[in-house]
Design an enzyme around this catalytic site. Structure first.
Site, short mmCIF file in Angstrom:
data_model
loop_
_atom_site.label_atom_id
_atom_site.label_comp_id
_atom_site.label_asym_id
_atom_site.label_seq_id
_atom_site.Cartn_x
_atom_site.Cartn_y
_atom_site.Cartn_z
N TYR A 1 7.09 4.51 2.58
CA TYR A 1 7.07 3.50 1.50
C TYR A 1 8.49 3.15 1.05
N ASP B 1 0.98 8.26 1.05
CA ASP B 1 1.96 9.29 0.72
C ASP B 1 1.68 10.61 1.43
N ILE C 1 0.85 -1.20 0.00
CA ILE C 1 0.00 0.00 0.00
C ILE C 1 0.88 1.25 0.00
N PRO D 1 9.77 -2.72 -9.70
CA PRO D 1 9.05 -2.08 -10.81
C PRO D 1 9.21 -0.56 -10.74
N TYR E 1 7.05 2.87 -12.45
CA TYR E 1 5.63 3.23 -12.34
C TYR E 1 4.80 2.38 -13.32
N ILE E 2 3.86 1.61 -12.75
CA ILE E 2 3.07 0.63 -13.51
C ILE E 2 1.60 1.05 -13.46
N1 CAA Z 1 9.79 17.06 -5.69
C1 CAA Z 1 9.99 18.25 -5.10
N2 CAA Z 1 8.99 19.00 -4.58
C2 CAA Z 1 7.73 18.53 -4.70
C3 CAA Z 1 7.45 17.27 -5.30
C4 CAA Z 1 8.54 16.55 -5.82
N3 CAA Z 1 8.38 15.35 -6.41
N4 CAA Z 1 6.12 17.06 -5.24
C5 CAA Z 1 5.57 18.13 -4.63
N5 CAA Z 1 6.54 19.00 -4.31
C6 CAA Z 1 6.37 20.29 -3.64
C7 CAA Z 1 5.17 21.06 -4.14
O1 CAA Z 1 5.54 21.75 -5.32
C8 CAA Z 1 4.86 21.97 -2.97
O2 CAA Z 1 5.74 23.07 -2.98
P1 CAA Z 1 5.31 24.48 -2.35
O3 CAA Z 1 4.96 24.22 -0.90
O4 CAA Z 1 6.52 25.32 -2.53
O5 CAA Z 1 4.14 24.90 -3.17
C9 CAA Z 1 5.23 21.12 -1.76
O6 CAA Z 1 6.07 20.07 -2.27
C10 CAA Z 1 4.05 20.51 -1.05
O7 CAA Z 1 3.17 20.01 -2.01
P2 CAA Z 1 1.66 19.80 -1.68
O8 CAA Z 1 1.11 20.86 -0.82
O9 CAA Z 1 0.96 19.50 -2.99
O10 CAA Z 1 1.70 18.50 -0.78
P3 CAA Z 1 0.52 17.60 -0.32
O11 CAA Z 1 0.56 17.51 1.14
O12 CAA Z 1 -0.76 18.00 -0.95
O13 CAA Z 1 0.96 16.19 -0.92
C11 CAA Z 1 1.57 14.63 -2.63
C12 CAA Z 1 0.84 15.92 -2.30
C13 CAA Z 1 1.08 13.48 -1.76
C14 CAA Z 1 3.06 14.81 -2.45
C15 CAA Z 1 1.22 14.36 -4.13
O14 CAA Z 1 1.89 15.34 -4.88
C16 CAA Z 1 1.64 13.01 -4.61
O15 CAA Z 1 0.90 12.04 -4.48
N6 CAA Z 1 2.83 12.91 -5.22
C17 CAA Z 1 3.29 11.66 -5.83
C18 CAA Z 1 4.15 10.88 -4.88
C19 CAA Z 1 4.51 9.60 -5.57
O16 CAA Z 1 5.25 9.58 -6.56
N7 CAA Z 1 3.97 8.47 -5.10
C20 CAA Z 1 4.16 7.23 -5.77
C21 CAA Z 1 2.85 6.48 -5.76
S1 CAA Z 1 2.86 5.06 -6.83
C22 CAA Z 1 3.89 4.01 -6.04
O17 CAA Z 1 4.32 4.20 -4.95
C23 CAA Z 1 4.28 2.76 -6.81
C24 CAA Z 1 5.74 2.69 -6.93
O18 CAA Z 1 6.37 1.97 -6.19
C25 CAA Z 1 6.39 3.38 -8.06
P1 NAP Z 2 -2.83 -2.45 -6.12
O1 NAP Z 2 -3.34 -2.40 -7.51
O2 NAP Z 2 -3.26 -1.41 -5.15
O3 NAP Z 2 -3.19 -3.92 -5.53
C1 NAP Z 2 -2.79 -4.21 -4.23
C2 NAP Z 2 -3.11 -5.66 -3.90
O4 NAP Z 2 -2.59 -5.92 -2.58
C3 NAP Z 2 -4.60 -5.96 -3.82
O5 NAP Z 2 -4.82 -7.30 -4.18
C4 NAP Z 2 -4.91 -5.75 -2.34
O6 NAP Z 2 -6.06 -6.46 -1.88
C5 NAP Z 2 -3.65 -6.33 -1.72
N1 NAP Z 2 -3.39 -5.84 -0.37
C6 NAP Z 2 -3.19 -4.55 0.04
N2 NAP Z 2 -3.02 -4.50 1.37
C7 NAP Z 2 -3.10 -5.76 1.83
C8 NAP Z 2 -3.04 -6.37 3.11
N3 NAP Z 2 -2.84 -5.63 4.22
N4 NAP Z 2 -3.19 -7.70 3.21
C9 NAP Z 2 -3.40 -8.45 2.10
N5 NAP Z 2 -3.46 -7.96 0.86
C10 NAP Z 2 -3.33 -6.62 0.72
O7 NAP Z 2 -1.26 -2.42 -6.09
P2 NAP Z 2 -0.19 -2.70 -7.26
O8 NAP Z 2 0.07 -1.44 -7.95
O9 NAP Z 2 -0.60 -3.89 -8.03
O10 NAP Z 2 1.10 -3.03 -6.36
C11 NAP Z 2 1.46 -4.35 -6.04
C12 NAP Z 2 2.84 -4.32 -5.40
O11 NAP Z 2 3.76 -3.74 -6.31
C13 NAP Z 2 2.92 -3.45 -4.13
O12 NAP Z 2 3.81 -4.05 -3.21
C14 NAP Z 2 3.50 -2.16 -4.64
O13 NAP Z 2 4.17 -1.46 -3.62
C15 NAP Z 2 4.44 -2.67 -5.69
N6 NAP Z 2 4.79 -1.70 -6.72
C16 NAP Z 2 3.82 -1.11 -7.46
C17 NAP Z 2 4.20 -0.20 -8.45
C18 NAP Z 2 3.20 0.46 -9.33
O14 NAP Z 2 3.61 1.41 -10.03
N7 NAP Z 2 1.94 0.07 -9.35
C19 NAP Z 2 5.53 0.11 -8.64
C20 NAP Z 2 6.49 -0.50 -7.84
C21 NAP Z 2 6.10 -1.42 -6.88
P3 NAP Z 2 -7.54 -5.81 -2.07
O15 NAP Z 2 -7.85 -5.97 -3.53
O16 NAP Z 2 -8.42 -6.64 -1.21
O17 NAP Z 2 -7.45 -4.39 -1.66
#
Ligand code: CAA
Ligand code: NAP
Length: 240
Positions: free
Chosen positions: A147, A88, A85, A177, A179-180
């Site tokens: 994370y 963020d 999960i 991985p 970003y997927i």
């Molecule tokens: N680098 C540098 N600065 C950044 C930034 C970044 N990547 N992202 C945001 N900021 C800055 C903003 O510009 C903002 O600056 P100011 O205060 O100067 O305006 C500041 O940080 C705060 O931003 P927010 O007020 O928008 O922050 P928030 O509390 O609303 O949070 C967030 C927003 C959660 C960070 C949202 O932008 C977000 O979700 N970002 C993506 C994070 C991410 O990449 N997550 C990955 C998810 S998928 C995954 O995890 C799978 C995987 O393994 C790849």
């Molecule tokens: P997803 O679409 O959100 O699916 C998550 C899966 O995990 C679902 O089957 C969910 O069950 C299960 N799960 C979550 N919390 C759990 C818990 N506490 N106990 C048992 N099962 C749980 O996620 P995803 O994108 O496929 O990601 C899968 C894995 O890849 C994660 O470890 C993630 O961190 C990693 N990853 C993802 C990305 C990406 O870009 N997507 C990149 C790098 C790594 P329910 O369906 O019941 O909710």
């Protein structure tokens, strides 16, 4: 050779693709999930793969669930710790609850998944362990202190398990991985997601099947000398 495989979070997203890929390799797959009953039922209907519901953050529930899978299907020889999960937030806004939820699910959940299966693998002299880490465990990520800590921790887990399991015919590897295209990434605000995609040399998100193929290879009998390694599949976004 058909084996019994467990995929946590195997009912949707990357896990769904992994479950299907392992089934296509001739394995008998058990896919776990946390709470999305509707998706799990549709997945079983479409694939014939059995699903099991438990929270990977709960050791006793994991142990009992794994015992049930083994009673139903036989000893687990392949385990893919995939469930994960995100919660963020920039560090100054991150709550202790956001920290703990991610640590409990993504890191302790990996321990809880592998630990009950490990003794049987040792006894039988064969095992394939794969942990789904992340590019963000390799490079860190804004708003993902929790994370990134868990995903970097995954690499420590497989590198240690590799050394413990090698003499017993067990391998432990990680896939990182990039970003997927799953619900996890779709939850990122669209504008932020577009910015992320613009930083990926391949100029697109990856597909879950592109990760599943890495897992199918690492869990094959042919991959017995690959141990403690990391496959990065990220469209050229980061090299390690
Ligand atoms: N680098 C540098 N600065 C950044 C930034 C970044 N990547 N992202 C945001 N900021 C800055 C903003 O510009 C903002 O600056 P100011 O205060 O100067 O305006 C500041 O940080 C705060 O931003 P927010 O007020 O928008 O922050 P928030 O509390 O609303 O949070 C967030 C927003 C959660 C960070 C949202 O932008 C977000 O979700 N970002 C993506 C994070 C991410 O990449 N997550 C990955 C998810 S998928 C995954 O995890 C799978 C995987 O393994 C790849
Ligand atoms: P997803 O679409 O959100 O699916 C998550 C899966 O995990 C679902 O089957 C969910 O069950 C299960 N799960 C979550 N919390 C759990 C818990 N506490 N106990 C048992 N099962 C749980 O996620 P995803 O994108 O496929 O990601 C899968 C894995 O890849 C994660 O470890 C993630 O961190 C990693 N990853 C993802 C990305 C990406 O870009 N997507 C990149 C790098 C790594 P329910 O369906 O019941 O909710």
């Amino acid at each position: 050779m058909g084996r019994v495989a467990l995929v946590t979070g195997g009912s949707r997203g990357i896990g769904e693709a992994i479950s299907k890929a392992l089934q296509a390799e001739g394995h008998t797959v058990a896919a776990t999930y946390a709470g999305n009953d509707e998706k799990a039922a549709a997945f079983t209907e479409a694939t014939g793969i059995k699903t099991y519901k438990w929270n990977v953050a709960d050791y006793e529930a994991s142990k009992a669930g794994i015992a049930q899978v083994e009673a139903d299907l036989g000893p687990i020889e392949i385990v893919v710790a995939n469930a994960g999960i995100t919660r963020d937030a920039p560090f100054h806004k991150m709550t202790p609850e956001q920290w703990s939820e991610v640590i409990d699910t993504n890191l302790t959940g990996v321990f809880n998944t592998i630990h009950p299966i490990w003794p049987g693998m040792r006894d039988r002299g064969f095992g394939r362990v794969v942990v789904i880490s992340s590019i963000n465990g390799q490079k860190g990520q804004f708003a993902q202190v929790n994370y990134a800590a868990t995903k970097a921790g995954d690499l420590g887990i497989v590198r240690s398990l590799a050394q413990e399991g090698a003499a017993k015919g067990i391998t432990a590897n990680a896939v990182c991985p990039g970003y997927i295209a799953t619900e996890m990434v779709m939850a990122v605000p669209e504008k932020v997601r577009e910015k992320i995609i613009s930083m990926i040399p391949a100029a697109r998100l990856g597909e879950p099947e592109e990760i599943a193929r890495c897992v199918a290879f690492l869990t094959s009998d042919d991959a017995g000398f690959i141990n403690g390694s990391t496959i990065s599949a990220n469209g050229g976004q980061f090299f390690s």
